[in-house]
Design a protein around this motif. Structure first.
Motif, PDB file in Angstrom:
ATOM      1  N   CYS A 143      -3.896 -20.527  10.171  1.00  0.00           N
ATOM      2  CA  CYS A 143      -4.507 -20.598   8.846  1.00  0.00           C
ATOM      3  C   CYS A 143      -4.309 -19.313   8.052  1.00  0.00           C
ATOM      4  N   GLY A 144      -3.799 -18.286   8.705  1.00  0.00           N
ATOM      5  CA  GLY A 144      -3.470 -17.058   7.995  1.00  0.00           C
ATOM      6  C   GLY A 144      -2.051 -17.047   7.445  1.00  0.00           C
ATOM      7  N   VAL A 145      -1.277 -18.088   7.749  1.00  0.00           N
ATOM      8  CA  VAL A 145       0.089 -18.168   7.209  1.00  0.00           C
ATOM      9  C   VAL A 145       0.004 -18.311   5.692  1.00  0.00           C
ATOM     10  N   PRO A 146       0.721 -17.498   4.932  1.00  0.00           N
ATOM     11  CA  PRO A 146       0.644 -17.583   3.469  1.00  0.00           C
ATOM     12  C   PRO A 146       1.059 -18.968   2.965  1.00  0.00           C
ATOM     13  N   LEU A 147       0.236 -19.522   2.114  1.00  0.00           N
ATOM     14  CA  LEU A 147       0.551 -20.832   1.557  1.00  0.00           C
ATOM     15  C   LEU A 147       1.858 -20.779   0.769  1.00  0.00           C
ATOM     16  N   GLU A 148       2.186 -19.629   0.197  1.00  0.00           N
ATOM     17  CA  GLU A 148       3.416 -19.498  -0.582  1.00  0.00           C
ATOM     18  C   GLU A 148       4.640 -19.804   0.276  1.00  0.00           C
ATOM     19  N   TRP A 166      -3.538 -30.575   1.203  1.00  0.00           N
ATOM     20  CA  TRP A 166      -4.193 -30.845   2.489  1.00  0.00           C
ATOM     21  C   TRP A 166      -4.109 -29.605   3.389  1.00  0.00           C
ATOM     22  N   ILE A 167      -2.967 -28.968   3.406  1.00  0.00           N
ATOM     23  CA  ILE A 167      -2.830 -27.730   4.170  1.00  0.00           C
ATOM     24  C   ILE A 167      -3.800 -26.676   3.654  1.00  0.00           C
ATOM     25  N   ASP A 168      -3.896 -26.554   2.348  1.00  0.00           N
ATOM     26  CA  ASP A 168      -4.806 -25.566   1.767  1.00  0.00           C
ATOM     27  C   ASP A 168      -6.254 -25.886   2.110  1.00  0.00           C
ATOM     28  N   THR A 169      -6.586 -27.177   2.136  1.00  0.00           N
ATOM     29  CA  THR A 169      -7.952 -27.593   2.525  1.00  0.00           C
ATOM     30  C   THR A 169      -8.283 -27.095   3.923  1.00  0.00           C
ATOM     31  N   LEU A 170      -7.374 -27.322   4.856  1.00  0.00           N
ATOM     32  CA  LEU A 170      -7.611 -26.922   6.244  1.00  0.00           C
ATOM     33  C   LEU A 170      -7.629 -25.404   6.387  1.00  0.00           C
ATOM     34  N   ARG A 171      -6.752 -24.725   5.683  1.00  0.00           N
ATOM     35  CA  ARG A 171      -6.733 -23.261   5.747  1.00  0.00           C
ATOM     36  C   ARG A 171      -8.078 -22.675   5.313  1.00  0.00           C
ATOM     37  N   ILE A 172      -8.602 -23.187   4.211  1.00  0.00           N
ATOM     38  CA  ILE A 172      -9.875 -22.666   3.708  1.00  0.00           C
ATOM     39  C   ILE A 172     -11.019 -23.046   4.649  1.00  0.00           C
ATOM     40  N   TYR A 173     -10.985 -24.265   5.167  1.00  0.00           N
ATOM     41  CA  TYR A 173     -12.057 -24.732   6.057  1.00  0.00           C
ATOM     42  C   TYR A 173     -12.180 -23.833   7.294  1.00  0.00           C
ATOM     43  N   PHE A 174     -11.046 -23.447   7.878  1.00  0.00           N
ATOM     44  CA  PHE A 174     -11.088 -22.668   9.109  1.00  0.00           C
ATOM     45  C   PHE A 174     -11.134 -21.163   8.869  1.00  0.00           C
ATOM     46  N   GLU A 192     -13.169 -19.503   6.889  1.00  0.00           N
ATOM     47  CA  GLU A 192     -14.543 -19.028   6.713  1.00  0.00           C
ATOM     48  C   GLU A 192     -14.632 -17.904   5.678  1.00  0.00           C
ATOM     49  N   ARG A 193     -13.661 -17.927   4.754  1.00  0.00           N
ATOM     50  CA  ARG A 193     -13.695 -16.929   3.690  1.00  0.00           C
ATOM     51  C   ARG A 193     -14.187 -17.527   2.373  1.00  0.00           C
ATOM     52  N   ASP A 194     -14.547 -18.769   2.404  1.00  0.00           N
ATOM     53  CA  ASP A 194     -14.960 -19.431   1.169  1.00  0.00           C
ATOM     54  C   ASP A 194     -16.077 -20.412   1.499  1.00  0.00           C
ATOM     55  N   SER A 195     -16.764 -20.842   0.470  1.00  0.00           N
ATOM     56  CA  SER A 195     -17.841 -21.803   0.679  1.00  0.00           C
ATOM     57  C   SER A 195     -17.253 -23.203   0.797  1.00  0.00           C
ATOM     58  N   MET A 196     -18.111 -24.158   1.129  1.00  0.00           N
ATOM     59  CA  MET A 196     -17.671 -25.539   1.206  1.00  0.00           C
ATOM     60  C   MET A 196     -17.239 -26.062  -0.159  1.00  0.00           C
ATOM     61  N   ASP A 197     -17.676 -25.407  -1.224  1.00  0.00           N
ATOM     62  CA  ASP A 197     -17.237 -25.835  -2.553  1.00  0.00           C
ATOM     63  C   ASP A 197     -15.713 -25.731  -2.666  1.00  0.00           C
TER      64      ASP A 197
END
Length: 503
Positions: free
Chosen positions: A354-359, A374-382, A384-389
């Protein structure tokens, strides 16, 4: 072209009228005024109506159309065209298959305009959502290739060569062009230089993107196609071959270019899936070894790795050399790597992936936008640097870009049955809706089974995305059914989980 006008009676018109494709250059200025109802339906092709009589075939004129009305005549002409007898033949051609419809009738080629209905009537099968490539070199035949897998690239060239030869040699020539039949329309792929009389094939951007996506999906064994159906079953001999191929691909990493890691990961992923054909619960150590190796290689491909051993059996250990972090532009391989890490509860590897740059993944031009969301969703979910929003925002973007109007690279049959299922499950997971998750999981494995049918292809054995979501749900306290097909029990319930060498 016979347009002699001995006015037929309305009943005769309705009984004998057929929709008919004509070469556009056959409508001379002398007769164009009597055929104002006729319309150009594609480059080089005009749709008109013709009356099929025992002694002749006559093109209908505007007064004929007016006798019964354009709508009623069109319905009759379509129905009569669909009753024209044709012979269907499959033609294997250098790794791909072309389908030929032919017959004595002057109207066989005209069925290309209504190709989906014609194919269903003759073969009982439906065309893919992406349609088909088709040529209509003469009034007596058409040849098509369903756009379902990576063989579409070869099919374009085969059809172009066939169309030109049959157009020049056959009776009743129609068109030397290759067309894309899609949602009831024909789009020419052939560009003709009138000055030099040379032909070239130039697919429109939407088709070009689809072809690129199909090649990547087909190469990864994701598509349920004829090739997948002909994959040898996972016998002991076949598994031994896959195991050996995977071991050799890892061994070559010590001396070969770093690019070989992608091939090694693909081979290990296929082996992990294939093992579950003979071991559907993943109860055996050889099955776990294959999954463990796939996890190691997937993480190494995207995040690098320290030197470690990959085990594919008690006496089959191959060293994975130190690997630098050089994530390739392969979004679907990243998803495979993440799903495998989730299933094997390799949370450090999940974090690294999940630390792989999305770029880096956005450079993959073979995937649709929804895959990247979808990849970005999973990256953010795991992360823990952002809220569920932030997770919900990206999940909604995934959903909103996965419909037919937005998908341009993947076949919708695959999107609906395979690709979207983990998204739907994740939605139920973050909503903490136990009942909805259980229902959606059952639907997901049913969709997986229906999509693959009886195919022995490795990907058919395990619903990898739904399995990963079921593992997350189980670990989050959801009641998860452990007797569903395509979800190996001892991977799902953690009873087979053993240590994997650290990344």
């Amino acid at each position: 072209m016979n347009t002699d006008h001995i006015a037929p009676e309305p009943d005769e018109l309705l009984r004998g009228a057929h929709a008919r494709l004509l070469p556009a250059d056959s409508i001379s200025p002398e007769i164009a005024g009597a055929l104002q109802y006729a319309r150009l339906v594609a480059d080089g092709l005009v749709l008109a109506y013709a009356l099929d009589r025992p002694t002749d075939v006559r093109i209908l004129t505007d007064p004929d159309v007016e006798q019964v009305g354009p709508e009623e005549l069109h319905e009759a002409a379509y129905a009569n065209l669909m009753r024209v007898p044709v012979t269907h033949e499959e033609i294997p051609y250098d790794g791909t298959v072309l389908h030929s419809f032919y017959g004595d009738s002057h109207f066989v080629g005209s069925q290309a305009l209504y190709l989906s209905a014609a194919v269903h009537r003759v073969t009982g099968e439906s065309l893919p959502h992406a349609g088909a490539l088709v040529v209509v070199p003469s009034r007596h035949n058409l040849v098509f290739h369903p756009i379902a897998d990576g063989t579409v690239v070869d099919a374009v060239n085969h059809l172009a060569a066939y169309a030109l030869g049959a157009y020049e040699d056959g009776p009743g020539p129609l068109s030397p062009r290759v067309y894309w039949w899609h949602r009831g329309s024909l789009t020419s792929l052939t560009v003709i230089d009138d000055d030099t009389r040379t032909f070239s094939i130039q697919p429109p951007p939407r088709l070009l993107g689809l072809m690129k996506g199909l090649v990547r999906l087909d190469g990864a064994g994701r598509l349920a196609t004829r090739t997948a159906a002909e994959t040898p079953p996972a016998t002991t001999e076949r598994l031994a071959e896959l195991t050996h191929a995977t071991a050799e691909s890892i061994a070559r990493l010590s001396s070969g270019p770093a690019g070989g890691l992608g091939g090694a990961f693909a081979s290990a992923t296929a082996l992990a899936h294939a093992r579950c054909a003979a071991d559907p619960k993943a109860a055996h150590i050889d099955t776990w070894d294959a999954w463990s190796t796939a996890v190691q290689l997937g993480c190494a491909l995207f995040t690098g790795a320290r030197p470690q051993d990959c085990t594919l059996g008690e006496d089959l250990v191959r060293p994975l050399p130190a690997t630098p972090a050089a994530p390739p532009a392969d979004a679907r391989a990243w998803l495979d790597a993440l799903y495998l890490a989730i299933v094997c509860r390799e949370w450090e590897r999940v974090r690294r992936l999940c630390g792989v740059p999305l770029e880096a993944l956005r450079q993959d031009d073979s995937v649709d936008t929804y895959v990247l969301h979808w990849i970005d969703t999973l990256r953010i979910y795991f992360s823990e640097r952002d809220s569920m929003d932030g997770v919900v925002e990206r999940l909604l973007a995934t959903m909103n870009t996965s419909g037919p109007e937005d998908v341009t690279h993947a076949p919708m049959e695959f999107v609906n049955a395979i690709d979207y299922q983990p998204v739907a499950l994740f939605h139920r997971l973050i909503a903490r809706d136990h009942d909805a998750f259980a229902k959606t999981l059952a639907e997901a494995v049913a969709e997986h089974g229906a999509y693959w049918g009886e195919s022995p292809a490795p990907r058919a054995q395990v619903a990898l995305g739904p399995l990963a979501m079921a593992c997350l749900a189980l670990d989050s306290g959801f009641p998860v059914a452990t007797d569903l097909p395509h979800l190996p029990l001892y991977l799902l319930n953690r009873e087979r989980i053993e240590p994997v060498p650290s990344p």
